[in-house]
Design an enzyme around this catalytic site. Structure first.
Site, PDB file in Angstrom:
ATOM      1  N   GLU B  52     -54.897  70.495 -14.843  1.00 45.25           N
ATOM      2  CA  GLU B  52     -53.719  70.753 -15.609  1.00 45.25           C
ATOM      3  C   GLU B  52     -53.134  69.691 -16.605  1.00 45.25           C
ATOM      4  OE1 GLU B  52     -54.433  71.315 -12.415  1.00 45.25           O
ATOM      5  OE2 GLU B  52     -53.873  73.151 -11.776  1.00 45.25           O
ATOM      6  N   PHE B 114     -45.775  76.611   1.049  1.00 49.12           N
ATOM      7  CA  PHE B 114     -46.954  76.447   0.741  1.00 49.12           C
ATOM      8  C   PHE B 114     -46.691  76.189  -0.703  1.00 49.12           C
ATOM      9  CE2 PHE B 114     -51.265  77.459  -0.771  1.00 49.12           C
ATOM     10  CZ  PHE B 114     -52.082  76.428  -0.468  1.00 49.12           C
ATOM     11  N   GLN B 115     -47.380  74.939  -1.460  1.00 49.69           N
ATOM     12  CA  GLN B 115     -47.527  74.745  -2.844  1.00 49.69           C
ATOM     13  C   GLN B 115     -46.099  74.704  -3.385  1.00 49.69           C
ATOM     14  OE1 GLN B 115     -50.841  76.986  -4.568  1.00 49.69           O
ATOM     15  NE2 GLN B 115     -52.045  75.123  -4.088  1.00 49.69           N
ATOM     16  N   LYS B 164     -42.193  83.361  -7.910  1.00 47.08           N
ATOM     17  CA  LYS B 164     -43.101  84.506  -8.053  1.00 47.08           C
ATOM     18  C   LYS B 164     -42.343  85.821  -7.855  1.00 47.08           C
ATOM     19  CE  LYS B 164     -47.110  85.984  -5.622  1.00 47.08           C
ATOM     20  NZ  LYS B 164     -48.805  85.839  -5.665  1.00 47.08           N
ATOM     21  N   MET B 481     -58.024  46.545 -24.009  1.00 45.56           N
ATOM     22  CA  MET B 481     -56.634  46.213 -24.418  1.00 45.56           C
ATOM     23  C   MET B 481     -56.301  45.261 -23.339  1.00 45.56           C
ATOM     24  SD  MET B 481     -54.730  45.658 -26.781  1.00 45.56           S
ATOM     25  CE  MET B 481     -54.853  47.045 -27.848  1.00 45.56           C
TER      26      MET B 481
HETATM   27  C1  LIG Z   1     -53.040  56.285 -17.567  1.00 49.09           C
HETATM   28  C2  LIG Z   1     -52.933  54.812 -18.105  1.00 49.09           C
HETATM   29  N1  LIG Z   1     -53.440  53.869 -17.066  1.00 49.09           N
HETATM   30  C3  LIG Z   1     -53.172  52.387 -17.578  1.00 49.09           C
HETATM   31  C4  LIG Z   1     -53.199  52.141 -18.745  1.00 49.09           C
HETATM   32  C5  LIG Z   1     -53.031  50.602 -19.393  1.00 49.09           C
HETATM   33  N2  LIG Z   1     -54.034  50.354 -20.126  1.00 49.09           N
HETATM   34  C6  LIG Z   1     -53.732  50.436 -21.597  1.00 49.09           C
HETATM   35  S1  LIG Z   1     -55.057  49.989 -22.399  1.00 49.09           S
HETATM   36  C7  LIG Z   1     -56.146  50.125 -21.214  1.00 49.09           C
HETATM   37  C8  LIG Z   1     -57.511  49.789 -21.254  1.00 49.09           C
HETATM   38  C9  LIG Z   1     -57.914  50.952 -21.953  1.00 49.09           C
HETATM   39  O1  LIG Z   1     -59.581  50.754 -21.931  1.00 49.09           O
HETATM   40  P1  LIG Z   1     -60.459  51.668 -22.895  1.00 49.09           P
HETATM   41  O2  LIG Z   1     -60.121  53.098 -22.918  1.00 49.09           O
HETATM   42  O3  LIG Z   1     -62.004  51.455 -22.561  1.00 49.09           O
HETATM   43  O4  LIG Z   1     -60.025  51.470 -24.212  1.00 49.09           O
HETATM   44  P2  LIG Z   1     -60.386  49.904 -25.147  1.00 49.09           P
HETATM   45  O5  LIG Z   1     -58.821  49.104 -24.969  1.00 49.09           O
HETATM   46  O6  LIG Z   1     -61.358  49.265 -24.341  1.00 49.09           O
HETATM   47  O7  LIG Z   1     -60.605  50.317 -26.395  1.00 49.09           O
HETATM   48  C10 LIG Z   1     -55.398  50.186 -19.826  1.00 49.09           C
HETATM   49  C11 LIG Z   1     -55.892  50.130 -18.623  1.00 49.09           C
HETATM   50  C12 LIG Z   1     -52.543  53.265 -19.752  1.00 49.09           C
HETATM   51  N3  LIG Z   1     -52.123  52.877 -20.863  1.00 49.09           N
HETATM   52  N4  LIG Z   1     -52.595  54.393 -19.351  1.00 49.09           N
END
Ligand SMILES: Cc1ncc(C[n+]2csc(CCOP(=O)(O)OP(=O)(O)O)c2C)c(N)n1
Ligand SMILES: [Mg+2]
Lengths: 165, 567
Positions: B52, B114-115, B164, B481
């Site tokens: 979802e 439920f749910q 519902k 990042m």
């Molecule tokens: C749902 C979620 N969890 C954690 C983060 C923190 N976060 C920001 S960038 C990143 C790394 C992303 O890794 P990747 O998709 O491999 O991208 P890259 O930076 O390597 O291009 C994380 C963990 C986030 N932005 N969103």
């Protein structure tokens, strides 16, 4: 910037989620609520809410704008903005009323125009209405006798009409 | 008198009345009646997602790319909670979506049935508004209000929770043509006095900057931005959400500003004397340390949402109004006063010279390496080969910033990215929504190896719908990042950012029936892009990039935007 107290008069749609939205707005954005009073209005589809909060001018501006942004909020007025308003709060004070204190309590009540609304062998319940200063004064005077319980309504407020045309 | 029908039927009828042709959803017990009506209905295409969260992001991507309201339909309880991240993502970026959630029958609400979850309670802080429908009589009006609220004023997500028994009850369907809500009156028309004050500041400016944000895109103000910028000879910079609001290849474009903005955009803002900000909200990623943001500038701020104004920075000329209409009014004043083009050319000549010096000193750049693929090179090539005309969805992280920096978005609604919430896993399902809304256009998801795994199950959805989306994974083997922050600010303590085990993305694509391909060398980039761009199926291109490449410039969090770390 200096913090000031601010009393807001808010009209909201009388719908189930409206109060939760307002409470959530304050907690979610880290604004203060000192007191909150909710009641019906003459129009059953609207509720009236008096909200006392604090903050510097910028925060108060944000609070007002954020409230107005809520879909259920019909009107927000900063009652304190222009300074000319009436403000009232009520308190019920259950005070120990031993024989030696009773007269003193009644005298205080007379001076502050309070009512004694319940009497038991050992306690009185005093009803006091006024602004916050008056309530505080009565509470301070009754304290030495032994206050057993206080319930306060929170502030309600209204702007005064202009006295001259 | 309206026709008598069930609540479930009313919902489908309302969708038709709102011109909804595609919805994204996932069935369950609490919405089975609505699904039964969909089964009998022509003209509404339902996209069956695999989670979802994907439905909410897809509805969002549909809305961002088309400007129309996106719709998601999910069941109660876990169906509803799974959409929460998607709703919050849309909320932070002011995207109009309507999420229809099933709910347990009204008499069971509050019973821990439920749910059952308190969907309106959970989503209250992340929606523009939400409704729990308690009576069938309220249903048509609430559905009308939901669409109206989502798309008017500052747009945003609206949740309608549908018990519902309300779906099963019968009532009269009187769908209002129009709706008026006494407590909701967005202001579109700006104050003329303020517009005039804004003009006066611009006319006397010496070093102006035109800053545009997502509001320009959502209000359709890009033509006005272009006209004003060209007429007044203004340098233009964009927030992440504003990219595409002004052509990125235009000589007056300074590109993006802020944490990963260009050197020259940040320098221009830091030194400007008048900042005309339109539809931007001065997020901390844009301002850096607030007291050092545009310290010399008089700020004019146009926004439809009064709460955005004076929230983070002090504004000299606040203008509450629709971005498009406000810019139209401003253009009227410009034309009325009628300063000749030469006036603006002369006036800002020195300023432009200064900007060109900055632009030459530190252009956006990276070190090309013949042995390993640089991610920036991939984006540059992609930009060239698509002529900057593709719809680009991104995930979050370095991949997102490289896309924002090196793809010069020319048109509004071509960058689909989670700006405010920064939701990993957004890009791919959002690309599905964008492709559904734009069947003729090329839709690409620029992904990270981490993010793509957060909603990779949607490959099945894309295959089922035969969507020829191109997923380009900039695979650095890291949560890049976060790794970059650890490298720069935590003495290279790489805590939990290495994706030591990863699926074989090529085989994974093949397992879903899609096309998969891996490249590791710079000379493979162009042919590989060419190949996937020509294919008419879901493609996953796994690009193994330099693992420790960084995104630069970078303004460290909490620093002034002039304190950039350059390449
Ligand atoms: C749902 C979620 N969890 C954690 C983060 C923190 N976060 C920001 S960038 C990143 C790394 C992303 O890794 P990747 O998709 O491999 O991208 P890259 O930076 O390597 O291009 C994380 C963990 C986030 N932005 N969103
Ligand atoms: Mg990565």
């Amino acid at each position: 910037m200096a913090e000031r107290k601010c009393t807001l008069s808010v009209l909201v749609e009388n719908t189930p989620g409206a109060l939760a939205r307002i409470a959530g707005l304050f907690s979610g954005r880290g604004f203060n609520i000192d007191s909150l009073c909710v009641a019906e209005t003459l129009d059953p589809t609207l509720s009236h809410l008096t909200l006392v909060t604090r903050g510097d001018d910028q925060i108060i501006e944000q609070i007002i704008k954020q409230l107005r942004r809520l879909i259920d909020v019909y009107k927000v007025v900063d009652v304190t903005e222009e300074g000319d308003y009436v403000e009232r709060e009520m308190a019920l004070i259950k005070v120990r009323a031993e024989k030696e204190n009773r007269e003193e309590i009644m005298r205080i009540c007379e001076i502050f125009r309070c009512k004694i609304v319940d009497v038991s062998p050992k306690t009185y319940v005093v009803e006091v209405t006024g602004d916050q200063n008056k309530l505080q004064a009565v509470i301070d005077l009754l304290k030495p006798m032994g206050i057993k319980e206080i319930v306060r309504t929170g502030t309600i407020a209204m702007k005064r009409e202009k006295k001259t045309a | 008198m309206g026709k008598v029908m069930t609540g479930a039927r009313m919902i489908v009828e309302a969708l038709k009345r709102e011109g909804v042709e595609v919805i994204f959803g996932y069935p369950g017990g609490a919405v089975i009646d609505i699904y039964d009506e969909l089964y009998k209905t022509e003209g509404i295409h339902h996209v069956l997602v695999r989670h979802e969260q994907g439905a909410a992001h897809a509805a969002d991507g549909f809305a961002r790319s088309t400007g129309r309201v996106g719709v998601a339909l999910v069941t109660s309880g876990p169906g509803a909670t799974n959409t929460v991240t998607g709703i919050a993502t849309a909320y932070m970026d002011s995207i109009p979506i309507v999420v229809l959630t099933g709910q347990v029958p009204t008499k069971l609400i509050g019973n821990d049935a439920f749910q059952e979850v308190d969907t309106t309670g959970i989503t209250r802080p992340i929606t523009k508004h939400n409704f729990l429908v308690k009576k069938i009589e309220d249903l048509p009006r609430i559905l009308k209000a939901a669409f109206y609220i989502a798309k008017t004023g500052r747009p945003g997500p609206v949740v309608v929770d549908l018990p519902k028994d309300v779906q099963q009850a019968k009532g009269e369907f009187d769908y209002p043509e129009e709706i008026h809500l006494r407590s909701y009156n967005p202001v579109y028309e700006p104050h003329m006095r303020q517009i005039e004050r804004a003009y006066q500041l611009l006319e006397k400016a010496e070093r102006p900057v035109f800053l545009i944000g997502g509001g320009v895109i959502s209000s359709g103000a890009a033509p006005e931005v272009l006209e004003l910028a060209e007429r007044l000879n203004l340098p233009v910079t964009m927030t992440l959400m504003g990219l595409g609001g002004f052509p990125g290849d235009h000589h007056q474009s300074l590109g993006m500003l802020g944490m990963h903005g260009t050197y020259y955009a940040n320098m221009a803002v830091a030194n400007c004397d008048v900042l005309l900000a339109v539809g931007a909200r001065f997020d901390d990623r844009v301002t850096g340390r607030v007291d050092a943001f545009a310290p010399m500038a008089k700020i004019i701020h146009i926004d439809i949402d009064p709460t955005s104004i004076q929230k983070n920075v002090k504004v000299d000329v606040p203008i509450v109004g629709d971005c498009k209409r406000s810019l139209q009014r401003l253009l009227e004043v410009v034309k009325e006063v009628g300063q000749p083009k030469k006036y603006w050319q002369e006036r800002f000549k020195d300023w432009w010279e200064q900007i060109e010096i900055w632009r030459k000193r530190y252009p956006l750049s990276y070190k090309y390496d013949p042995n390993v693929i640089k991610p920036q090179f991939v984006i540059e090539k992609l930009y060239e080969m698509t002529k900057g005309e593709a719809i680009i969805a991104t995930e979050v992280g370095q991949n997102q910033m490289w896309a924002a920096q090196f793809y010069k978005f020319k048109k509004p609604r071509t960058l689909i990215t989670s700006g405010g919430l920064g939701t990993m896993g957004f890009g791919f399902p959002a690309a599905i929504g964008a492709q559904m809304g734009n069947p003729e256009k090329l839709v690409i998801d620029i992904a990270g190896d981490g993010s793509i795994q957060m909603n990779i199950q949607e490959m099945a959805t894309a295959m089922q719908e035969r969507l020829p989306i191109k997923v380009i994974i900039l695979n650095n083997g890291y949560l890049g990042m976060v790794r970059q922050w650890q490298e720069l600010f935590y003495e290279r303590r790489y805590s939990q950012v290495s994706m030591a085990v990863q699926p074989d993305f090529v085989k994974l694509a093949e397992a879903y029936g899609a096309f998969g391909m891996r490249i590791t060398k710079p000379e493979e980039v162009e042919p590989a892009l060419k190949k996937i761009l020509e294919m008419n199926t879901l493609c996953v291109l796994d690009v193994i990039i330099a693992p420790e490449e960084g995104v630069f410039p970078m303004v460290p969090a909490g620093k002034a935007t002039t304190e950039m770390i350059l390449v």
